[in-house]
Design an enzyme around this catalytic site. Sequence first.
Site: not given
Length: 505
Positions: A192, A245, A250, A267, A301, A401
């Site tokens: 996906k 993502g 997550g 990740e 990331c 982030e």
Amino acid sequence: MTDLTLIPGTGAALPARPYHARHLIGGVWQDSADGAVTERASPAHKVTVSTAARGGLAETDAAVAAAHAAFRDTDWATGPGKARATVLLKAADLMDARIEELALMETLESGKPISQARAEMAGASDLWRYAASLARTVHGDSHNSLGSDMLGLILKEPVGVVSVICPWNFPFLIVSQKLPFALAAGCTAVVKPSELTPSTTTMLGEILIEAGLPAGVVNIVHGYGDPVGARLSTHPEVDMVTFTGSTAVGKRIVEAAAGTLKKVSLELGGKNPQVVFPDADLDEAADAIVFGIYFNAGECCNSGSRIIVHADIAEALTERVVALSRKVPFGDPLHPDTKVGAIISPEHQAKIDGYVKAAQASGARVALGGETLRLDGLPGEFYTPTVIAGVTPDMPIAQDEVFGPVLSVLTFRTLDEAVSLANSASYGLSAGVWSADVSTCLAFARQVEAGTVWTNTWMDGYAEMPFGGMKESGQGRELGRYGLEEFLEVKSVLMRIGKTRSRWV
Ligand code: NAD
């Protein structure tokens, strides 16, 4: 803002018609049963560049059923590694042949610079070739030291059906960090892509079919996280979820997968520090800091979004970084010189700006940028290269982030303080240290909580080197042999030789 290096709209022709991405289910390209679609406009140009079938539960369940059947009924999982390697190598050649088409679509959907997109495509085909080498060399183990009447075999077997859920920031590269490794292990998959960047994953499906991949081994379903991603995390016939993502999603996937105890590899996000000691080569460090924060417009990331600088050099280094930031060409992603392109969406641009304004309100100083910008000939979203000095560890901009071209500058005096600041975020993806003293570098590398540590460099990566995060940056590893091991189960076989077993009754 005229002292920035701006690249206005090139006026380059955009594709006359949007690319249409369909689902790939059991080897058949198809739209959704209800005809639903999503549309994607280029974030820089605001022109629709693709449409994609919008999947629901029916398409997702059909794709899982196809992957399950391919795992159970074909010899993909049990056949020789040579057969899998042959398909992966052929796919890599086909990717190289379509590099311009892939790079253009990636740029149009994501806003990233075209020259960077080309490099990512080349990096991706290298991963498929590396995974092909693993398909032929993967092996288990044996124990010949358990006694003359016993032989222990450790077999490595594919996990089964894998859900591969990907983000929008490196659509083709990230699916290539997962899928070829899963396939090399003998797994089958349902992929996906992000609803914002559906097309290059669809092109990958075309490539895999042309490369001879049996129908059903790789299936692709487009659509939103809910329902498609959510179903891929709970479906009883899915054995593993590999997700890249946000940390928030997550965590949701871990909860969703708990119902059937699927294996989950994650990740996730990062708040990656670069620590700079006074004995470092400051020209090199400044260049790497600028690269680290503006690469992919900070939507990365591995973004080096915090620098932790020794107080004695903080002002001088900040000035150097600001001066260099002004030279970074940003603007039209289709211009070959552009190094920073557009921001993925207006909502994300507003979120970035919110962090900057909040830091300013808390007393931090905007040394450069901090503004949204309109560029001549481009209606889309652009955020200026931004440097924020005087950031303190308690500010959200030092902890969260931001996922934009916004650098936070913090200061330290001792190694212990630098390590403590570096480890103060909930994330643990990557970290860097700049010093001429290898002992300082090693001391930092050993103490910092991060899955990757760079010393006197930033963001180098190799197919051979595992990548992944500690703490809230994820679990499991991609790339290298570890990247393959994630998709393997371990089975112990104990073989008694002769009738030496002592009877229990
Ligand atoms: P996101 O978490 O919003 O979405 C990622 C994918 O998950 C998309 O395909 C989305 O549709 C899907 N999704 C959303 N909700 C879901 C749900 N409930 N169940 C299952 N799937 C769901 O992330 P994004 O905005 O696309 O990407 C940015 C994030 O990705 C950043 O946090 C970034 O740090 C992270 N990232 C991490 C790495 C890494 O290797 N560590 C690499 C790239 C990006």
